[in-house]
Design an enzyme around this catalytic site. Structure first.
Site, PDB file in Angstrom:
ATOM      1  N   SER A 224       0.630  -0.489   0.173  1.00  0.00           N
ATOM      2  CA  SER A 224       0.064  -0.049  -0.099  1.00  0.00           C
ATOM      3  C   SER A 224       0.712   1.047  -0.144  1.00  0.00           C
ATOM      4  O   SER A 224       2.181   1.421  -0.320  1.00  0.00           O
ATOM      5  CB  SER A 224      -0.730   0.010   0.844  1.00  0.00           C
ATOM      6  OG  SER A 224      -2.059   0.479   1.457  1.00  0.00           O
ATOM      7  N   ASN A 225       0.205   2.271   0.416  1.00  0.00           N
ATOM      8  CA  ASN A 225       1.016   3.278   0.624  1.00  0.00           C
ATOM      9  C   ASN A 225       0.621   4.530   2.001  1.00  0.00           C
ATOM     10  O   ASN A 225      -0.515   3.561   2.341  1.00  0.00           O
ATOM     11  CB  ASN A 225       1.183   4.187  -1.023  1.00  0.00           C
ATOM     12  CG  ASN A 225      -0.260   4.523  -1.663  1.00  0.00           C
ATOM     13  OD1 ASN A 225      -0.604   5.651  -0.572  1.00  0.00           O
ATOM     14  ND2 ASN A 225      -0.594   3.620  -2.359  1.00  0.00           N
TER      15      ASN A 225
END
Ligand code: CTP
Length: 212
Positions: free
Chosen positions: A24-25
């Site tokens: 993810s980020n």
């Protein structure tokens, strides 16, 4: 004022590796949620397609929760036709693991190679299929040569506006309640807004793009 239909994407996407891990980020979703709430307060109808966040759903906004980029893509395509304005704040994962392991990957191995495959670029797809009377707005998260990269995105993704935020600066952008952005339009306008809360900024951004 005409009541518009806005489609807004927000937050990160999560790309599962196995039942306990994902890629993810750092996106918090704050900018997208602030835009959704500001548009609703201005009297517009809003659909918010959001990746996983810790935020409270904005009131009187239709929230469609998703997890992966592919799910977000599907929901965007489903809701795109009725939208007058599409704003893509989501920080979509550009890559996803080529395969999902149904069982937790155990650490009793020397190393682990993850093969990643590209996710579809939603903004680029929309740029190709959008109608003339639809306004398409993208965000550009940049760490270096920000104006150059943002201009390239504006052209390559055929947007009406690209909103540039320099995510390498401390105290703005990812996770922060503040942001500082520059708006670039397809007809050559460049509007730099000062640092302010994402809530205030949301209202300003809407003022600019909806009067264009
Ligand atoms: N975007 C999208 N689909 C993707 C990736 C990005 O729709 N698979 C959209 C984002 O929502 C944003 C814009 O494209 O509005 C720019 O996203 P950004 O992460 O800044 O850039 P990328 O296009 O992913 O390019 P790069 O990672 O090389 O900077």
């Amino acid at each position: 004022m005409r009541r518009l239909n806005l489609l807004i994407t927000a937050g990160p996407t999560q790309e599962p590796i196995d039942p306990v891990r994902y890629l993810s980020n750092r996106s918090s979703g704050k900018m997208g949620y602030a835009l959704a709430q500001a548009a609703q307060k201005k009297g517009h109808q809003v659909i918010l397609i959001s990746g996983p966040t810790n935020l409270k759903p904005p009131v009187k906004v239709r929230l469609i929760p998703v997890t992966t980029a592919l799910q977000m893509h599907q929901e965007v395509l489903k809701n795109f036709k009725q939208a007058d304005v599409i704003i893509k704040t989501a920080a979509v994962a550009d890559w996803r693991p080529a395969r999902f392991s149904r069982h937790k990957i155990k650490k009793d191995r020397k190393n682990l190679n993850l093969k990643l495959i590209p996710n579809p670029d939603m903004l680029k797809t929309l740029g190709k299929i959008k109608r003339k009377n639809q306004l398409l707005v993208g965000f550009a998260a940049e760490t270096h040569n920000p104006l150059l990269h943002a201009r390239q995105k504006l052209i390559q993704k055929k947007c009406d506006w690209i909103i540039l935020n320099n995510v390498s600066r401390k105290g703005i952008g990812f996770e922060s309640d503040y942001n500082q952005v520059t708006l670039l339009s397809h007809n050559g306008q460049t509007i730099s807004l000062p640092r302010m809360t994402k809530k205030k900024l949301a209202s300003k951004i809407l003022e600019v793009i909806l009067s264009s």
